[in-house]
Design a protein around this motif. Structure first.
Motif, PDB file in Angstrom:
ATOM      1  N   ARG A  28       7.303   5.962  16.948  1.00 35.53           N
ATOM      2  CA  ARG A  28       7.614   5.484  15.930  1.00 35.53           C
ATOM      3  C   ARG A  28       7.273   6.054  14.350  1.00 35.53           C
ATOM      4  O   ARG A  28       8.061   6.290  13.501  1.00 35.53           O
ATOM      5  CB  ARG A  28       7.511   4.092  15.866  1.00 35.53           C
ATOM      6  CG  ARG A  28       8.382   3.195  16.673  1.00 35.53           C
ATOM      7  CD  ARG A  28       7.930   1.858  16.840  1.00 35.53           C
ATOM      8  NE  ARG A  28       7.047   1.727  17.961  1.00 35.53           N
ATOM      9  CZ  ARG A  28       6.420   0.782  18.118  1.00 35.53           C
ATOM     10  NH1 ARG A  28       6.251  -0.247  17.286  1.00 35.53           N
ATOM     11  NH2 ARG A  28       5.380   0.614  18.983  1.00 35.53           N
ATOM     12  N   LYS A  29       6.008   6.339  14.338  1.00 29.16           N
ATOM     13  CA  LYS A  29       5.499   7.101  13.200  1.00 29.16           C
ATOM     14  C   LYS A  29       6.231   8.477  12.784  1.00 29.16           C
ATOM     15  O   LYS A  29       6.547   8.675  11.737  1.00 29.16           O
ATOM     16  CB  LYS A  29       4.124   7.426  13.512  1.00 29.16           C
ATOM     17  CG  LYS A  29       3.424   7.926  12.060  1.00 29.16           C
ATOM     18  CD  LYS A  29       1.826   8.202  12.472  1.00 29.16           C
ATOM     19  CE  LYS A  29       1.203   9.193  11.536  1.00 29.16           C
ATOM     20  NZ  LYS A  29      -0.059   9.575  11.645  1.00 29.16           N
ATOM     21  N   ILE A  30       6.448   9.162  13.904  1.00 34.50           N
ATOM     22  CA  ILE A  30       7.127  10.590  13.671  1.00 34.50           C
ATOM     23  C   ILE A  30       8.425  10.420  13.125  1.00 34.50           C
ATOM     24  O   ILE A  30       8.956  10.929  12.351  1.00 34.50           O
ATOM     25  CB  ILE A  30       7.034  11.497  14.900  1.00 34.50           C
ATOM     26  CG1 ILE A  30       5.692  11.847  15.206  1.00 34.50           C
ATOM     27  CG2 ILE A  30       7.990  12.266  15.021  1.00 34.50           C
ATOM     28  CD1 ILE A  30       5.376  13.087  14.558  1.00 34.50           C
ATOM     29  N   GLU A  36      11.943   9.758   6.482  1.00 30.12           N
ATOM     30  CA  GLU A  36      11.876   9.706   5.148  1.00 30.12           C
ATOM     31  C   GLU A  36      11.906  10.968   4.349  1.00 30.12           C
ATOM     32  O   GLU A  36      12.285  11.170   3.254  1.00 30.12           O
ATOM     33  CB  GLU A  36      10.036   9.327   5.064  1.00 30.12           C
ATOM     34  CG  GLU A  36       9.737   7.894   5.133  1.00 30.12           C
ATOM     35  CD  GLU A  36      10.203   6.841   3.901  1.00 30.12           C
ATOM     36  OE1 GLU A  36      10.475   7.421   2.771  1.00 30.12           O
ATOM     37  OE2 GLU A  36      10.484   5.618   4.085  1.00 30.12           O
ATOM     38  N   ILE A  37      11.681  12.171   5.312  1.00 30.58           N
ATOM     39  CA  ILE A  37      11.675  13.566   4.728  1.00 30.58           C
ATOM     40  C   ILE A  37      13.247  13.444   4.587  1.00 30.58           C
ATOM     41  O   ILE A  37      13.728  14.427   3.638  1.00 30.58           O
ATOM     42  CB  ILE A  37      11.142  14.474   5.599  1.00 30.58           C
ATOM     43  CG1 ILE A  37       9.515  14.248   5.370  1.00 30.58           C
ATOM     44  CG2 ILE A  37      11.479  16.191   5.197  1.00 30.58           C
ATOM     45  CD1 ILE A  37       8.863  15.104   6.199  1.00 30.58           C
ATOM     46  N   LEU A  38      13.973  13.436   5.477  1.00 30.17           N
ATOM     47  CA  LEU A  38      15.485  13.729   5.331  1.00 30.17           C
ATOM     48  C   LEU A  38      16.010  12.959   4.363  1.00 30.17           C
ATOM     49  O   LEU A  38      17.278  13.541   3.755  1.00 30.17           O
ATOM     50  CB  LEU A  38      16.061  13.221   6.864  1.00 30.17           C
ATOM     51  CG  LEU A  38      15.706  14.391   7.878  1.00 30.17           C
ATOM     52  CD1 LEU A  38      16.268  13.775   9.425  1.00 30.17           C
ATOM     53  CD2 LEU A  38      16.190  15.650   7.577  1.00 30.17           C
ATOM     54  N   PHE A  39      15.756  11.737   4.114  1.00 26.31           N
ATOM     55  CA  PHE A  39      16.591  10.851   3.134  1.00 26.31           C
ATOM     56  C   PHE A  39      16.132  10.589   1.721  1.00 26.31           C
ATOM     57  O   PHE A  39      16.658   9.933   1.001  1.00 26.31           O
ATOM     58  CB  PHE A  39      17.084   9.501   3.698  1.00 26.31           C
ATOM     59  CG  PHE A  39      17.884   9.831   5.099  1.00 26.31           C
ATOM     60  CD1 PHE A  39      19.366  10.123   4.985  1.00 26.31           C
ATOM     61  CD2 PHE A  39      17.240   9.541   6.303  1.00 26.31           C
ATOM     62  CE1 PHE A  39      19.991  10.249   5.920  1.00 26.31           C
ATOM     63  CE2 PHE A  39      18.164   9.607   7.436  1.00 26.31           C
ATOM     64  CZ  PHE A  39      19.319   9.944   7.372  1.00 26.31           C
ATOM     65  N   LEU A  69      11.751  20.899   8.265  1.00 26.34           N
ATOM     66  CA  LEU A  69      12.159  19.765   7.345  1.00 26.34           C
ATOM     67  C   LEU A  69      11.962  19.855   5.895  1.00 26.34           C
ATOM     68  O   LEU A  69      12.799  19.373   5.066  1.00 26.34           O
ATOM     69  CB  LEU A  69      11.637  18.345   7.808  1.00 26.34           C
ATOM     70  CG  LEU A  69      12.176  18.033   9.267  1.00 26.34           C
ATOM     71  CD1 LEU A  69      11.305  16.940   9.881  1.00 26.34           C
ATOM     72  CD2 LEU A  69      13.634  17.661   9.127  1.00 26.34           C
ATOM     73  N   THR A  70      10.853  20.582   5.335  1.00 24.95           N
ATOM     74  CA  THR A  70      10.697  20.488   3.981  1.00 24.95           C
ATOM     75  C   THR A  70      10.968  21.906   3.356  1.00 24.95           C
ATOM     76  O   THR A  70      10.211  22.123   2.372  1.00 24.95           O
ATOM     77  CB  THR A  70       9.181  20.070   3.540  1.00 24.95           C
ATOM     78  OG1 THR A  70       8.370  21.223   4.127  1.00 24.95           O
ATOM     79  CG2 THR A  70       8.734  18.597   4.168  1.00 24.95           C
TER      80      THR A  70
END
Length: 100
Positions: A28-30, A36-39, A69-70
């Motif tokens: 869940r944390k991942i 959060e990063i994607l949106f 992702l970043t």
């Protein structure tokens, strides 16, 4: 993870559908972190100890996944895990600062 026709996120684990509520706390944390990063349309990400409460399998991939992702944005990671530190150093162009 995929988005269905009703704009609902669907998750799978070991090629079978699974509800988010059945995920471990680390999964869940991942998932929250990646969403959060994607949106979020930001240029800087500050992530504190991304390796906490995730399995070794995820820990071995976390730096690569975060780097992908970043891409093109600033990523700061605080960690006490030597392997996260070493993995982060491997990416060309990364600056590593050790605070003692």
């Amino acid at each position: 993870m995929e988005l269905d026709n009703n704009a609902t996120l669907k998750f799978s684990k070991e090629q079978r559908g699974i509800s988010f509520e059945k995920f471990s706390s680390g999964e869940r944390k991942i998932t929250y972190l990646f969403l959060e990063i994607l949106f979020n349309e930001v240029d800087v990400f500050l992530i504190d100890e991304p390796e906490l409460s995730i399995s070794l399998n995820y820990q071995n991939k976390i730096v690569w996944d975060l780097h992908c992702l970043t891409e093109g944005k600033a990523l700061f990671i605080a960690t006490h895990a030597p392997f996260v530190y070493e993995d982060f150093k491997k990416f060309p162009g990364n600056t590593v600062v050790e605070v003692k």
